[in-house]
Design an enzyme around this catalytic site. Structure first.
Site, PDB file in Angstrom:
ATOM      1  N   PRO A 164      36.052  33.916  29.548  1.00 14.78           N
ATOM      2  CA  PRO A 164      36.721  34.285  28.300  1.00 14.78           C
ATOM      3  C   PRO A 164      37.839  33.311  27.948  1.00 14.78           C
ATOM      4  O   PRO A 164      38.607  32.897  28.819  1.00 14.78           O
ATOM      5  CB  PRO A 164      37.268  35.686  28.600  1.00 14.78           C
ATOM      6  CG  PRO A 164      36.368  36.229  29.660  1.00 14.78           C
ATOM      7  CD  PRO A 164      36.004  35.035  30.511  1.00 14.78           C
ATOM      8  N   TYR A 178      29.168  42.477  36.136  1.00 15.20           N
ATOM      9  CA  TYR A 178      30.453  43.191  36.205  1.00 15.20           C
ATOM     10  C   TYR A 178      30.757  43.879  34.875  1.00 15.20           C
ATOM     11  O   TYR A 178      31.030  45.084  34.830  1.00 15.20           O
ATOM     12  CB  TYR A 178      31.551  42.189  36.560  1.00 15.20           C
ATOM     13  CG  TYR A 178      32.926  42.784  36.746  1.00 15.20           C
ATOM     14  CD1 TYR A 178      33.207  43.624  37.823  1.00 15.20           C
ATOM     15  CD2 TYR A 178      33.959  42.494  35.857  1.00 15.20           C
ATOM     16  CE1 TYR A 178      34.479  44.156  38.008  1.00 15.20           C
ATOM     17  CE2 TYR A 178      35.236  43.011  36.037  1.00 15.20           C
ATOM     18  CZ  TYR A 178      35.489  43.840  37.110  1.00 15.20           C
ATOM     19  OH  TYR A 178      36.754  44.359  37.296  1.00 15.20           O
ATOM     20  N   ASN A 230      44.338  31.592  44.211  1.00 17.13           N
ATOM     21  CA  ASN A 230      43.962  30.177  44.367  1.00 17.13           C
ATOM     22  C   ASN A 230      45.155  29.262  44.142  1.00 17.13           C
ATOM     23  O   ASN A 230      45.463  28.408  44.990  1.00 17.13           O
ATOM     24  CB  ASN A 230      42.857  29.800  43.361  1.00 17.13           C
ATOM     25  CG  ASN A 230      41.480  30.225  43.835  1.00 17.13           C
ATOM     26  OD1 ASN A 230      41.361  30.916  44.841  1.00 17.13           O
ATOM     27  ND2 ASN A 230      40.447  29.832  43.116  1.00 17.13           N
TER      28      ASN A 230
HETATM   29  P1  NAD Z   1      39.552  44.684  45.496  1.00 17.69           P
HETATM   30  O1  NAD Z   1      38.303  43.906  45.716  1.00 17.69           O
HETATM   31  O2  NAD Z   1      40.774  44.280  46.229  1.00 17.69           O
HETATM   32  O3  NAD Z   1      39.300  46.230  45.756  1.00 17.69           O
HETATM   33  C1  NAD Z   1      38.069  46.863  45.564  1.00 17.69           C
HETATM   34  C2  NAD Z   1      37.825  47.777  46.738  1.00 17.69           C
HETATM   35  O4  NAD Z   1      36.587  48.477  46.533  1.00 17.69           O
HETATM   36  C3  NAD Z   1      37.683  47.032  48.062  1.00 17.69           C
HETATM   37  O5  NAD Z   1      38.442  47.659  49.059  1.00 17.69           O
HETATM   38  C4  NAD Z   1      36.197  47.105  48.371  1.00 17.69           C
HETATM   39  O6  NAD Z   1      35.924  47.049  49.763  1.00 17.69           O
HETATM   40  C5  NAD Z   1      35.826  48.428  47.732  1.00 17.69           C
HETATM   41  N1  NAD Z   1      34.417  48.553  47.349  1.00 17.69           N
HETATM   42  C6  NAD Z   1      33.681  47.680  46.607  1.00 17.69           C
HETATM   43  N2  NAD Z   1      32.432  48.168  46.434  1.00 17.69           N
HETATM   44  C7  NAD Z   1      32.395  49.369  47.074  1.00 17.69           C
HETATM   45  C8  NAD Z   1      31.385  50.343  47.267  1.00 17.69           C
HETATM   46  N3  NAD Z   1      30.161  50.185  46.753  1.00 17.69           N
HETATM   47  N4  NAD Z   1      31.669  51.451  47.988  1.00 17.69           N
HETATM   48  C9  NAD Z   1      32.912  51.618  48.520  1.00 17.69           C
HETATM   49  N5  NAD Z   1      33.904  50.722  48.370  1.00 17.69           N
HETATM   50  C10 NAD Z   1      33.647  49.614  47.654  1.00 17.69           C
HETATM   51  O7  NAD Z   1      39.809  44.653  43.906  1.00 17.69           O
HETATM   52  P2  NAD Z   1      41.040  45.155  43.050  1.00 17.69           P
HETATM   53  O8  NAD Z   1      41.594  43.989  42.357  1.00 17.69           O
HETATM   54  O9  NAD Z   1      41.928  46.009  43.860  1.00 17.69           O
HETATM   55  O10 NAD Z   1      40.302  46.046  41.951  1.00 17.69           O
HETATM   56  C11 NAD Z   1      40.257  47.452  42.054  1.00 17.69           C
HETATM   57  C12 NAD Z   1      39.541  48.019  40.842  1.00 17.69           C
HETATM   58  O11 NAD Z   1      40.248  47.668  39.648  1.00 17.69           O
HETATM   59  C13 NAD Z   1      38.119  47.514  40.680  1.00 17.69           C
HETATM   60  O12 NAD Z   1      37.305  48.567  40.241  1.00 17.69           O
HETATM   61  C14 NAD Z   1      38.247  46.463  39.597  1.00 17.69           C
HETATM   62  O13 NAD Z   1      37.051  46.329  38.861  1.00 17.69           O
HETATM   63  C15 NAD Z   1      39.369  47.025  38.748  1.00 17.69           C
HETATM   64  N6  NAD Z   1      40.061  45.944  38.029  1.00 17.69           N
HETATM   65  C16 NAD Z   1      40.881  45.095  38.703  1.00 17.69           C
HETATM   66  C17 NAD Z   1      41.504  44.065  38.006  1.00 17.69           C
HETATM   67  C18 NAD Z   1      42.450  43.119  38.696  1.00 17.69           C
HETATM   68  O14 NAD Z   1      42.992  42.217  38.029  1.00 17.69           O
HETATM   69  N7  NAD Z   1      42.737  43.242  39.959  1.00 17.69           N
HETATM   70  C19 NAD Z   1      41.281  43.898  36.641  1.00 17.69           C
HETATM   71  C20 NAD Z   1      40.412  44.778  36.008  1.00 17.69           C
HETATM   72  C21 NAD Z   1      39.825  45.808  36.708  1.00 17.69           C
HETATM   73  N1  UDP Z   2      40.741  29.827  37.075  1.00 19.23           N
HETATM   74  C1  UDP Z   2      41.158  28.525  37.281  1.00 19.23           C
HETATM   75  N2  UDP Z   2      41.207  28.087  38.566  1.00 19.23           N
HETATM   76  C2  UDP Z   2      40.908  28.865  39.638  1.00 19.23           C
HETATM   77  C3  UDP Z   2      40.504  30.200  39.406  1.00 19.23           C
HETATM   78  C4  UDP Z   2      40.430  30.642  38.100  1.00 19.23           C
HETATM   79  O1  UDP Z   2      41.447  27.781  36.338  1.00 19.23           O
HETATM   80  O2  UDP Z   2      41.009  28.386  40.776  1.00 19.23           O
HETATM   81  C5  UDP Z   2      40.696  30.323  35.680  1.00 19.23           C
HETATM   82  C6  UDP Z   2      39.404  31.013  35.302  1.00 19.23           C
HETATM   83  O3  UDP Z   2      38.444  30.071  34.852  1.00 19.23           O
HETATM   84  C7  UDP Z   2      39.881  31.948  34.195  1.00 19.23           C
HETATM   85  C8  UDP Z   2      41.311  32.314  34.613  1.00 19.23           C
HETATM   86  O4  UDP Z   2      41.707  31.296  35.521  1.00 19.23           O
HETATM   87  O5  UDP Z   2      39.925  31.263  32.968  1.00 19.23           O
HETATM   88  C9  UDP Z   2      41.403  33.675  35.294  1.00 19.23           C
HETATM   89  O6  UDP Z   2      40.426  33.715  36.307  1.00 19.23           O
HETATM   90  P1  UDP Z   2      40.330  34.873  37.381  1.00 19.23           P
HETATM   91  O7  UDP Z   2      39.187  34.549  38.271  1.00 19.23           O
HETATM   92  O8  UDP Z   2      41.655  35.088  38.015  1.00 19.23           O
HETATM   93  O9  UDP Z   2      40.039  36.190  36.553  1.00 19.23           O
HETATM   94  P2  UDP Z   2      39.218  36.536  35.220  1.00 19.23           P
HETATM   95  O10 UDP Z   2      40.263  36.802  34.222  1.00 19.23           O
HETATM   96  O11 UDP Z   2      38.367  35.375  34.834  1.00 19.23           O
HETATM   97  O12 UDP Z   2      38.420  37.720  35.602  1.00 19.23           O
END
Ligand code: NAD
Ligand code: UDP
Length: 319
Positions: free
Chosen positions: A280, A153, A198
Site C-alpha cells: 500500500p 491476509y 527491521n
Molecule cells: P503476532 O504474530 O505477534 O501475534 C499473533 C499471535 O497469534 C502469535 O502469538 C501466534 O503464535 C498466534 N497465532 C497465529 N495463528 C494462530 C492459530 N491458528 N492458532 C492459535 N494461535 C495463533 O502479531 P501481532 O502484531 O501481535 O498481531 C496480533 C493481531 O493483531 C493479529 O490478529 C493481527 O492481524 C492484528 N493486527 C496487528 C497489527 C500490528 O501492527 N501489529 C496491525 C493490524 C492488525
Molecule cells: N518496509 C521497508 N523495509 C523493511 C520492511 C518494510 O521499507 O525492511 C516497508 C514496507 O514495504 C511497507 C512499510 O515499510 O511499505 C511497512 O511495512 P510493514 O511490513 O511493517 O507493514 P505493512 O504496513 O506493510 O503491513
C-alpha cells in the site's frame, strides 16, 4: 472482574493486552499455537491463578474444550488476535492465515455464542488494501486485489469481519470489530520482518536500513500501549464498529528510516530494494469514530514510543 479468552495472547499485542487484563483483575485464558508468539511474553503471569496458557491452534476442533479446561469454565469475553500479522509471516503461511481468519474466527465466535460473551475481533487496516481514499475512515470499503499474494491476509480479515457481523445479526452475539493500524513497541520479534523491527535492529547493528521501493510510501505508527488501551475501550463498550484504532501521525518510510538512525545514534546508511507486490502506498487512520464513541485517542508520540522500543530492543540484543 471478567473471565477473558485471548486467542493469540502469546504474540506482541496479545501479550501486552493480557498484562493489562490481569493487572485490572480479570482472569485470562490464553490460547496460542506459538507459530509467531512465545510463552516468554506472558511468563510473568505463569504462577498467577488468574492466568492459564493453552497451546492449541484456534482452528482445531478440540480448541474450545481445551480453552474451557477441566473445570469447563465459561467466558465473559473472547478476544481474537490469533493470526500471522507481519507480511513475511503471513506470506510464508498463506493457508494457515486464511484458516485463522475463517475457521479460527468461527470456532471462537461459537464459544462467544454459547457463553453469551462479548466478542472482539482484531481486524486490520489491511481491509482497506491499497487505499484510494485518504485518510481511511470506516465507511471506505477498500481496494483489495482478491488474488494477489497479500490477499491471504486481507481477505482472511475481511471474511472474519463478515463472519463476525453475521454472528451478531443471526445469533445476537455482542461483537466489536477493531481495525488495528501499524502498531509497534517492545516484544516484537527481531525476525518479525516488519519495518520497525527491521530498521531498529539494522540501525543497532550498524547495517544499512532496507527501504523497500523509493520510501515515499507512508504508514502511521501506533505505540502498543495506546493500541491496547483502544482495544480495552472497545471491549468495555457496547460498540459494534468496525472502529479504526491507530495513530494518525503519518510518516514516509524514508523519513522513518532517518528518525530511527537519529534516535539510535547509528552510523547506518540506507539502501533501496524493490517494493513488495501490492505494498500500500499510503495509510493513515481517521479516528474520529474512536474518539467520539470510545473516548479514546493515542497519547504516545512517535519519538517517545520509538525511544522506548529502541531501549527494549537494545536489552534484547544484550541477552
Ligand atoms: P503476532 O504474530 O505477534 O501475534 C499473533 C499471535 O497469534 C502469535 O502469538 C501466534 O503464535 C498466534 N497465532 C497465529 N495463528 C494462530 C492459530 N491458528 N492458532 C492459535 N494461535 C495463533 O502479531 P501481532 O502484531 O501481535 O498481531 C496480533 C493481531 O493483531 C493479529 O490478529 C493481527 O492481524 C492484528 N493486527 C496487528 C497489527 C500490528 O501492527 N501489529 C496491525 C493490524 C492488525
Ligand atoms: N518496509 C521497508 N523495509 C523493511 C520492511 C518494510 O521499507 O525492511 C516497508 C514496507 O514495504 C511497507 C512499510 O515499510 O511499505 C511497512 O511495512 P510493514 O511490513 O511493517 O507493514 P505493512 O504496513 O506493510 O503491513
Amino acid at each position: 472482574m471478567a473471565n477473558v479468552l485471548v486467542a493469540g495472547g502469546a504474540g506482541f499485542i496479545g501479550s501486552h493486552l493480557i498484562d493489562r487484563l490481569v493487572e485490572r483483575g480479570d482472569s485470562v485464558v490464553c490460547v496460542d499455537n506459538l507459530s509467531t508468539g512465545t510463552r516468554a511474553h506472558t511468563a510473568l503471569h505463569s504462577g498467577d491463578q488468574r492466568y492459564r496458557f493453552v497451546e492449541v491452534d484456534v482452528c482445531e476442533e478440540g480448541m474450545p474444550r481445551l480453552a474451557r479446561g477441566s473445570g469447563g469454565c465459561r467466558f465473559d469475553a473472547v478476544m481474537h488476535l490469533a493470526s500471522p500479522a507481519s507480511p513475511p509471516a503471513y506470506l510464508a503461511r498463506p493457508i494457515e492465515t486464511l484458516d485463522a481468519g475463517s475457521i479460527g474466527t468461527r470456532r471462537l465466535l461459537e464459544i462467544a455464542r454459547a457463553d453469551s460473551a462479548r466478542f472482539v475481533l482484531a481486524s486490520t487496516s489491511e481491509v482497506y488494501g491499497d487505499p484510494l481514499v485518504h485518510p481511511q475512515n470506516e465507511s471506505y470499503n477498500g481496494n483489495v486485489d482478491p488474488v494477489a499474494p497479500r490477499s491471504v491476509y486481507d481477505e482472511a480479515k475481511r471474511f472474519a469481519e463478515a463472519l463476525t457481523m453475521a454472528y451478531a445479526r443471526t445469533h445476537g452475539v455482542a461483537i466489536g470489530i477493531a481495525r488495528i493500524f501499524n502498531t509497534y513497541g517492545p516484544r516484537m520479534r527481531a525476525d518479525d520482518g516488519r519495518v520497525v523491527t527491521n530498521f531498529v535492529y539494522q540501525a543497532l547493528a550498524g547495517e544499512p536500513l532496507t527501504i523497500f521501493g523509493d520510501g515515499s510510501q507512508t504508514r502511521s505508527f501506533c505505540y502498543v500501549d495506546d493500541e491496547v488501551a483502544g482495544l480495552l475501550a472497545l471491549l468495555d463498550s457496547h460498540e459494534v464498529g468496525p472502529i479504526n484504532i491507530g495513530n494518525p501521525h503519518e510518516v514516509s518510510i524514508r523519513d522513518f528510516a532517518d528518525l530511527v538512525i537519529e534516535l539510535t545514534g547509528s552510523s547506518s546508511s540506507v539502501g533501496f530494494q524493490p517494493a513488495p507486490v501490492g505494498d500500500p502506498l499510503v495509510r493513515r487512520p481517521d479516528i474520529t469514530l474512536a474518539k467520539r464513541v470510545l473516548g479514546w485517542h493515542p497519547a504516545v508520540a512517535l519519538r517517545d514510543g520509538l525511544r522506548l522500543t529502541i531501549d527494549d530492543y537494545k536489552s534484547d540484543r544484550a541477552t
